[in-house]
Design an enzyme around this catalytic site. Sequence first.
Site, PDB file in Angstrom:
ATOM      1  N   ASP A 145       0.844  -1.202   0.000  1.00  0.00           N
ATOM      2  CA  ASP A 145       0.000   0.000   0.000  1.00  0.00           C
ATOM      3  C   ASP A 145       0.882   1.255   0.000  1.00  0.00           C
ATOM      4  O   ASP A 145       0.369   2.379  -0.065  1.00  0.00           O
ATOM      5  CB  ASP A 145      -1.014  -0.007   1.151  1.00  0.00           C
ATOM      6  CG  ASP A 145      -0.372  -0.108   2.517  1.00  0.00           C
ATOM      7  OD1 ASP A 145       0.868  -0.231   2.594  1.00  0.00           O
ATOM      8  OD2 ASP A 145      -1.115  -0.062   3.523  1.00  0.00           O
ATOM      9  N   SER A 146       2.207   1.047   0.013  1.00  0.00           N
ATOM     10  CA  SER A 146       3.143   2.165  -0.229  1.00  0.00           C
ATOM     11  C   SER A 146       2.913   2.727  -1.634  1.00  0.00           C
ATOM     12  O   SER A 146       3.438   3.797  -1.962  1.00  0.00           O
ATOM     13  CB  SER A 146       4.591   1.704  -0.070  1.00  0.00           C
ATOM     14  OG  SER A 146       4.825   0.518  -0.807  1.00  0.00           O
ATOM     15  N   ASP A 202      -1.132  -5.988  -0.228  1.00  0.00           N
ATOM     16  CA  ASP A 202      -1.565  -5.375   1.028  1.00  0.00           C
ATOM     17  C   ASP A 202      -3.066  -5.148   1.048  1.00  0.00           C
ATOM     18  O   ASP A 202      -3.633  -4.601   0.089  1.00  0.00           O
ATOM     19  CB  ASP A 202      -0.903  -4.001   1.197  1.00  0.00           C
ATOM     20  CG  ASP A 202       0.346  -4.062   2.061  1.00  0.00           C
ATOM     21  OD1 ASP A 202       0.448  -4.959   2.915  1.00  0.00           O
ATOM     22  OD2 ASP A 202       1.221  -3.200   1.874  1.00  0.00           O
ATOM     23  N   LYS A 205      -1.436  -9.379   2.657  1.00  0.00           N
ATOM     24  CA  LYS A 205      -0.698  -8.963   3.854  1.00  0.00           C
ATOM     25  C   LYS A 205      -1.555  -7.964   4.608  1.00  0.00           C
ATOM     26  O   LYS A 205      -2.271  -7.177   3.993  1.00  0.00           O
ATOM     27  CB  LYS A 205       0.644  -8.339   3.460  1.00  0.00           C
ATOM     28  CG  LYS A 205       1.424  -7.709   4.632  1.00  0.00           C
ATOM     29  CD  LYS A 205       2.871  -7.425   4.299  1.00  0.00           C
ATOM     30  CE  LYS A 205       3.147  -6.059   3.739  1.00  0.00           C
ATOM     31  NZ  LYS A 205       2.707  -4.928   4.573  1.00  0.00           N
ATOM     32  N   GLU A 265      -1.689  -5.546   8.570  1.00  0.00           N
ATOM     33  CA  GLU A 265      -0.885  -5.007   9.664  1.00  0.00           C
ATOM     34  C   GLU A 265      -1.566  -5.235  11.012  1.00  0.00           C
ATOM     35  O   GLU A 265      -2.743  -4.915  11.169  1.00  0.00           O
ATOM     36  CB  GLU A 265      -0.674  -3.494   9.459  1.00  0.00           C
ATOM     37  CG  GLU A 265       0.084  -3.162   8.178  1.00  0.00           C
ATOM     38  CD  GLU A 265       0.293  -1.662   7.984  1.00  0.00           C
ATOM     39  OE1 GLU A 265      -0.061  -0.866   8.883  1.00  0.00           O
ATOM     40  OE2 GLU A 265       0.823  -1.286   6.917  1.00  0.00           O
ATOM     41  N   GLU A 295       8.930  -4.342  10.583  1.00  0.00           N
ATOM     42  CA  GLU A 295       9.434  -3.072  10.051  1.00  0.00           C
ATOM     43  C   GLU A 295       9.975  -2.189  11.159  1.00  0.00           C
ATOM     44  O   GLU A 295       9.330  -1.977  12.187  1.00  0.00           O
ATOM     45  CB  GLU A 295       8.279  -2.345   9.308  1.00  0.00           C
ATOM     46  CG  GLU A 295       8.702  -1.010   8.748  1.00  0.00           C
ATOM     47  CD  GLU A 295       7.710  -0.441   7.714  1.00  0.00           C
ATOM     48  OE1 GLU A 295       6.739  -1.141   7.330  1.00  0.00           O
ATOM     49  OE2 GLU A 295       7.925   0.712   7.300  1.00  0.00           O
TER      50      GLU A 295
HETATM   51  O1  KIV Z   1       3.599  -1.153   1.663  1.00  0.00           O
HETATM   52  C1  KIV Z   1       4.774  -1.545   1.692  1.00  0.00           C
HETATM   53  O2  KIV Z   1       5.587  -1.265   0.795  1.00  0.00           O
HETATM   54  C2  KIV Z   1       5.189  -2.367   2.815  1.00  0.00           C
HETATM   55  C3  KIV Z   1       6.633  -2.685   2.953  1.00  0.00           C
HETATM   56  C4  KIV Z   1       7.390  -1.488   3.369  1.00  0.00           C
HETATM   57  C5  KIV Z   1       6.869  -3.825   3.856  1.00  0.00           C
HETATM   58  O3  KIV Z   1       4.385  -2.750   3.597  1.00  0.00           O
END
Ligand code: KIV
Length: 271
Positions: free
Chosen positions: A51-52, A90, A120, A122, A189
């Site tokens: 989600d980055s 994510d 994924k 959190e 992280e």
């Molecule tokens: O969203 C992302 O890129 C991440 C990584 C930094 C692990 O969750």
Amino acid sequence: MSVNKEIKRITTETLRKMKFDGDKISMLTAYDFTMATIVDHAGTEVILVGDSAANVMAGHETTLPITLDQMIYHAQCVVRGAKRALVVVDLPFGTYQSDPQKALESSVRIMKESGAHAIKLEGGKEIEESIRRIVNAGIPVMGHLGLTPQSIYQFGSYKVRAKDDAEAEKLLSDAKLLEELGCFSLVMEKIPAGLATKVTESISIPTIGIGAGNGTDGQVLVVHDMLGLNNEFKPKFVRKYLNLEDQIVNAIGQYVQDVKSTDFPNSNEQY
Ligand code: KIV
């Protein structure tokens, strides 16, 4: 490394075996077809549609604004490019925290509409029921502990997490819980290296670190960071393998000059 014709897909089982054999796992983000193809060809075992994307693709300050539809779009593009890597996507903010049924529905949409291989999310104990529900539906789940960017407004900063004993203990117990719930892997992280090593040695599922030292079973970076696509962003944990921003600016500057001087296109570059 390049991928030959008989491409064997990386699976969650491959990663489990890599941990067992002591082979380190490489993971990078990708958000589009072209980058996914390159990252896959280069031999990365796991591609994370993070989600980055909210930051590096859309220019948002945090990861919070990205939507499930937008994540699915990015995941579809990446899946088309990734022939070997395991593709993990994510779950964006707000699509799994409120109730387990919603978490399952969000995960099902990602799996059905993108063709990705895992999701994924959190958090630990707080989202236990959501994880249980998703795993029970047969969807592979990767956890994410430590600095969890979707909670940035609760943390107040992007500083290192779990430096004090209480938070470190909670992280270790969350990691054990994620293993017990059936997660196939865990991202940690921005936490102290010693703690990341301790967690890695305490659980049987592979751990992937980012800013968590060398004792994890693998590493992940945002691909734009390690390629040096943003000169402004230079946290300690990122190793820049290229300085692409400068190279691209130079190349485009040269193109602009060539257009203006009528050097481009030349006689070989026209019909
Ligand atoms: O969203 C992302 O890129 C991440 C990584 C930094 C692990 O969750």
